[in-house]
Design an enzyme around this catalytic site. Sequence first.
Site, PDB file in Angstrom:
ATOM      1  N   VAL A  33       0.742  -1.201   0.028  1.00 54.39           N
ATOM      2  CA  VAL A  33       0.014   0.076  -0.053  1.00 54.39           C
ATOM      3  C   VAL A  33       0.778   1.081   0.041  1.00 54.39           C
ATOM      4  O   VAL A  33       0.338   2.425  -0.047  1.00 54.39           O
ATOM      5  CB  VAL A  33      -0.965   0.052   1.151  1.00 54.39           C
ATOM      6  CG1 VAL A  33      -2.226  -0.956   0.912  1.00 54.39           C
ATOM      7  CG2 VAL A  33      -0.120  -0.170   2.550  1.00 54.39           C
ATOM      8  N   VAL A 132     -17.177 -13.780   9.120  1.00 57.17           N
ATOM      9  CA  VAL A 132     -17.780 -15.294   8.737  1.00 57.17           C
ATOM     10  C   VAL A 132     -16.440 -16.198   8.480  1.00 57.17           C
ATOM     11  O   VAL A 132     -15.794 -15.636   7.519  1.00 57.17           O
ATOM     12  CB  VAL A 132     -18.614 -15.190   7.647  1.00 57.17           C
ATOM     13  CG1 VAL A 132     -19.213 -16.562   7.220  1.00 57.17           C
ATOM     14  CG2 VAL A 132     -19.870 -14.210   7.833  1.00 57.17           C
ATOM     15  N   GLY A 187      -9.164 -20.756  22.800  1.00 60.87           N
ATOM     16  CA  GLY A 187      -9.935 -19.410  22.170  1.00 60.87           C
ATOM     17  C   GLY A 187     -10.825 -19.392  20.973  1.00 60.87           C
ATOM     18  O   GLY A 187     -10.969 -18.391  20.321  1.00 60.87           O
ATOM     19  N   GLU A 190     -16.793 -18.197  21.701  1.00 57.05           N
ATOM     20  CA  GLU A 190     -17.264 -16.921  22.206  1.00 57.05           C
ATOM     21  C   GLU A 190     -17.204 -16.778  23.772  1.00 57.05           C
ATOM     22  O   GLU A 190     -17.026 -17.779  24.498  1.00 57.05           O
ATOM     23  CB  GLU A 190     -18.596 -16.520  21.746  1.00 57.05           C
ATOM     24  CG  GLU A 190     -18.909 -16.855  20.404  1.00 57.05           C
ATOM     25  CD  GLU A 190     -18.044 -15.801  19.449  1.00 57.05           C
ATOM     26  OE1 GLU A 190     -17.869 -14.414  19.827  1.00 57.05           O
ATOM     27  OE2 GLU A 190     -17.240 -15.985  18.516  1.00 57.05           O
ATOM     28  N   LYS A 205     -23.799 -15.823  10.931  1.00 56.30           N
ATOM     29  CA  LYS A 205     -22.938 -16.133   9.899  1.00 56.30           C
ATOM     30  C   LYS A 205     -23.759 -16.121   8.643  1.00 56.30           C
ATOM     31  O   LYS A 205     -23.377 -15.731   7.463  1.00 56.30           O
ATOM     32  CB  LYS A 205     -21.675 -16.995  10.160  1.00 56.30           C
ATOM     33  CG  LYS A 205     -20.837 -16.546  11.257  1.00 56.30           C
ATOM     34  CD  LYS A 205     -19.896 -17.720  11.798  1.00 56.30           C
ATOM     35  CE  LYS A 205     -18.935 -17.191  12.613  1.00 56.30           C
ATOM     36  NZ  LYS A 205     -18.198 -18.446  13.441  1.00 56.30           N
TER      37      LYS A 205
HETATM   38  P1  NAP Z   1     -11.595 -11.841  23.437  1.00 56.84           P
HETATM   39  O1  NAP Z   1     -10.753 -12.682  23.596  1.00 56.84           O
HETATM   40  O2  NAP Z   1     -12.599 -12.043  24.410  1.00 56.84           O
HETATM   41  O3  NAP Z   1     -10.943 -10.186  23.417  1.00 56.84           O
HETATM   42  C1  NAP Z   1     -11.837  -9.164  23.612  1.00 56.84           C
HETATM   43  C2  NAP Z   1     -10.936  -7.908  23.751  1.00 56.84           C
HETATM   44  O4  NAP Z   1     -11.876  -7.029  23.882  1.00 56.84           O
HETATM   45  C3  NAP Z   1     -10.269  -8.177  25.237  1.00 56.84           C
HETATM   46  O5  NAP Z   1      -8.870  -7.564  24.905  1.00 56.84           O
HETATM   47  C4  NAP Z   1     -11.148  -7.303  26.209  1.00 56.84           C
HETATM   48  O6  NAP Z   1     -10.378  -6.650  27.228  1.00 56.84           O
HETATM   49  C5  NAP Z   1     -11.754  -6.278  25.418  1.00 56.84           C
HETATM   50  N1  NAP Z   1     -12.959  -5.580  25.496  1.00 56.84           N
HETATM   51  C6  NAP Z   1     -14.327  -6.480  25.428  1.00 56.84           C
HETATM   52  N2  NAP Z   1     -15.200  -5.530  25.860  1.00 56.84           N
HETATM   53  C7  NAP Z   1     -14.729  -4.507  26.112  1.00 56.84           C
HETATM   54  C8  NAP Z   1     -15.124  -3.165  26.769  1.00 56.84           C
HETATM   55  N3  NAP Z   1     -16.363  -2.889  26.982  1.00 56.84           N
HETATM   56  N4  NAP Z   1     -14.094  -1.929  26.701  1.00 56.84           N
HETATM   57  C9  NAP Z   1     -12.792  -2.272  26.747  1.00 56.84           C
HETATM   58  N5  NAP Z   1     -12.427  -3.291  26.125  1.00 56.84           N
HETATM   59  C10 NAP Z   1     -13.184  -4.179  26.153  1.00 56.84           C
HETATM   60  O7  NAP Z   1     -12.411 -11.957  21.972  1.00 56.84           O
HETATM   61  P2  NAP Z   1     -12.049 -12.404  20.799  1.00 56.84           P
HETATM   62  O8  NAP Z   1     -12.075 -13.907  20.724  1.00 56.84           O
HETATM   63  O9  NAP Z   1     -10.635 -11.769  20.582  1.00 56.84           O
HETATM   64  O10 NAP Z   1     -13.102 -12.127  19.839  1.00 56.84           O
HETATM   65  C11 NAP Z   1     -13.356 -10.755  19.524  1.00 56.84           C
HETATM   66  C12 NAP Z   1     -14.148 -10.511  18.348  1.00 56.84           C
HETATM   67  O11 NAP Z   1     -13.879 -11.311  17.144  1.00 56.84           O
HETATM   68  C13 NAP Z   1     -15.667 -10.859  18.768  1.00 56.84           C
HETATM   69  O12 NAP Z   1     -16.570 -10.107  18.106  1.00 56.84           O
HETATM   70  C14 NAP Z   1     -15.664 -12.234  18.029  1.00 56.84           C
HETATM   71  O13 NAP Z   1     -17.085 -12.754  17.831  1.00 56.84           O
HETATM   72  C15 NAP Z   1     -14.970 -12.106  16.846  1.00 56.84           C
HETATM   73  N6  NAP Z   1     -14.275 -13.369  16.300  1.00 56.84           N
HETATM   74  C16 NAP Z   1     -13.554 -14.007  16.972  1.00 56.84           C
HETATM   75  C17 NAP Z   1     -12.928 -15.167  16.531  1.00 56.84           C
HETATM   76  C18 NAP Z   1     -12.044 -16.022  17.347  1.00 56.84           C
HETATM   77  O14 NAP Z   1     -11.531 -17.214  16.951  1.00 56.84           O
HETATM   78  N7  NAP Z   1     -11.998 -15.968  18.596  1.00 56.84           N
HETATM   79  C19 NAP Z   1     -12.964 -15.639  15.238  1.00 56.84           C
HETATM   80  C20 NAP Z   1     -13.644 -14.714  14.344  1.00 56.84           C
HETATM   81  C21 NAP Z   1     -14.442 -13.558  15.122  1.00 56.84           C
HETATM   82  P3  NAP Z   1      -9.541  -7.329  28.156  1.00 56.84           P
HETATM   83  O15 NAP Z   1      -8.549  -8.099  27.663  1.00 56.84           O
HETATM   84  O16 NAP Z   1      -8.883  -6.212  29.100  1.00 56.84           O
HETATM   85  O17 NAP Z   1     -10.605  -8.311  29.022  1.00 56.84           O
HETATM   86  N1  HSE Z   2     -16.803 -18.821  18.209  1.00 54.22           N
HETATM   87  C1  HSE Z   2     -16.649 -18.821  16.890  1.00 54.22           C
HETATM   88  C2  HSE Z   2     -16.222 -20.035  16.215  1.00 54.22           C
HETATM   89  C3  HSE Z   2     -15.428 -17.881  16.315  1.00 54.22           C
HETATM   90  O1  HSE Z   2     -16.316 -21.090  17.157  1.00 54.22           O
HETATM   91  O2  HSE Z   2     -16.543 -20.319  15.120  1.00 54.22           O
HETATM   92  C4  HSE Z   2     -15.178 -17.638  14.876  1.00 54.22           C
HETATM   93  O3  HSE Z   2     -16.257 -16.935  14.496  1.00 54.22           O
END
Ligand code: NAP
Ligand code: HSE
Length: 432
Positions: A33, A132, A187, A190, A205
């Site tokens: 980019v 998704v 991880g 959810e 999704k």
């Molecule tokens: P996670 O591990 O629970 O991380 C969430 C992060 O956001 C943490 O750092 C948390 O802070 C911060 N946070 C949450 N609420 C907050 C608030 N109100 N104010 C300030 N900070 C806040 O979640 P994740 O697994 O990374 O998922 C994040 C997003 O991606 C979600 O929407 C999930 O559905 C999506 N997603 C996840 C995956 C996966 O494989 N995990 C795949 C696709 C999509 P702290 O660390 O201080 O608690």
């Molecule tokens: N919790 C979700 C899953 C993360 O297991 O597919 C990816 O969206």
Amino acid sequence: MKAISVGLLGLGTVGSGVVRIIENHQDRLLHQVGCPVEIRKVLVRNMDKQRDVHVDTEKITTDVYNIIQDPEIDVVIEVMGGIDDTKEYLLKALLSGKHVVTANKDLMAVHGSELLRVAKEQGCDLFYEASVAGGIPILRSLVDGLASDRITKMMGIVNGTTNFILTKMMKYGSSYEEVLAEAQKLGFAEADPTSDVEGLDAARKMSILATLGFSMNIDLGDVTTVKGISKISEEDLQYSKQLGYTMKLIGLADRNGDKVEVSVEPTLLPDSHPLSSVNDEYNAVYVYGEAVGETMFYGPGAGSLPTATAVVSDLVGVMKNMRLGVNGSSLVTPQFPKQLKEPSEIFSKYFVRIHVKDEVGAFANITALFAERNVSFEKILQLPLKDSDLAEIVLVTHRASLHDYEEIMQMLRDIEVVKDVKSSYRVEGNLS
Ligand code: NAP
Ligand code: HSE
């Protein structure tokens, strides 16, 4: 050369991956980019938490407004999760002219059309590839790669947690609770895994996939059936194996003429079906287009680096658009009015497991219910139940309408010889 400045909302599983990829791929990003990328601020909830990536303390904040009101920030990456507050933050970011990248399917499935409209009005990009199927670039494939085709069917394993659980239960006889705990530790799940195991995550999704694939505004409420895996028993998995099927949580989006059906439910697939060999946390989306025929997109559906790859690719997309001066110009308006199929227009085969009185005429009573609605059987098993005067009958029907199937299920529950309808599942197999 001015760096692109990013505000990161969330430093959990996905957020840590985003930091790693941006740090490790600076040269590549610069090449793609033409400018460096700088993470300017990061939002967390708990400042004292031990992190597995290093971010300078002065960049970390617990006040979201330090990011969405910072005039220096060009792009907000949202990987914190949540719906209502998060929507407000992202609206404010868009209204201040910031581009947004999100991995949040919960938010996009419910408020996606509004957020996309505001983004367009503001001349901002709003990209959500990671929402998704994690690392699989399925949204781009539907919108760009298959833009010239008419998609008629999508079948997806779009939840990594449930696929991980079902794989371990089927292959190694592991217990549901034990494997769910492992998926949480890794991880994939959810924060509240109920939405994974009860099918809601997959439904969200599928509404996003159906909206893009069919160019129709499909809301979460349009997903007619949403069932999860928490009630699948050991016996169901054993019978599936015995009959040559693999149990998967399948999201189905099907179009006949102008009418569509979207559902999520545990489904039996023949072992030879390509989706049957998608195991562990892997996802796959089978897409049938009238011109292209069968295609299948396969890859890791969850986890830190796979998901972060999709997030950072969206960031690259935003940056390329910034260079070209075309942000906010992608088409977001669905082309067709929504038309959902009636239950009499939805067809499938079904697996049914029932406990009946082991007496003369019981089986005939049951088959009569199916015959009255012209539903015949593809497979039948009957076995005496240990230590009881009941028999277990397992049926796989030929194709029946959802309307007829639901009526038959109701009547089965009411007839005297049937002690219990233990389970029933959709059986899919025809690819197109
Ligand atoms: P996670 O591990 O629970 O991380 C969430 C992060 O956001 C943490 O750092 C948390 O802070 C911060 N946070 C949450 N609420 C907050 C608030 N109100 N104010 C300030 N900070 C806040 O979640 P994740 O697994 O990374 O998922 C994040 C997003 O991606 C979600 O929407 C999930 O559905 C999506 N997603 C996840 C995956 C996966 O494989 N995990 C795949 C696709 C999509 P702290 O660390 O201080 O608690
Ligand atoms: N919790 C979700 C899953 C993360 O297991 O597919 C990816 O969206």
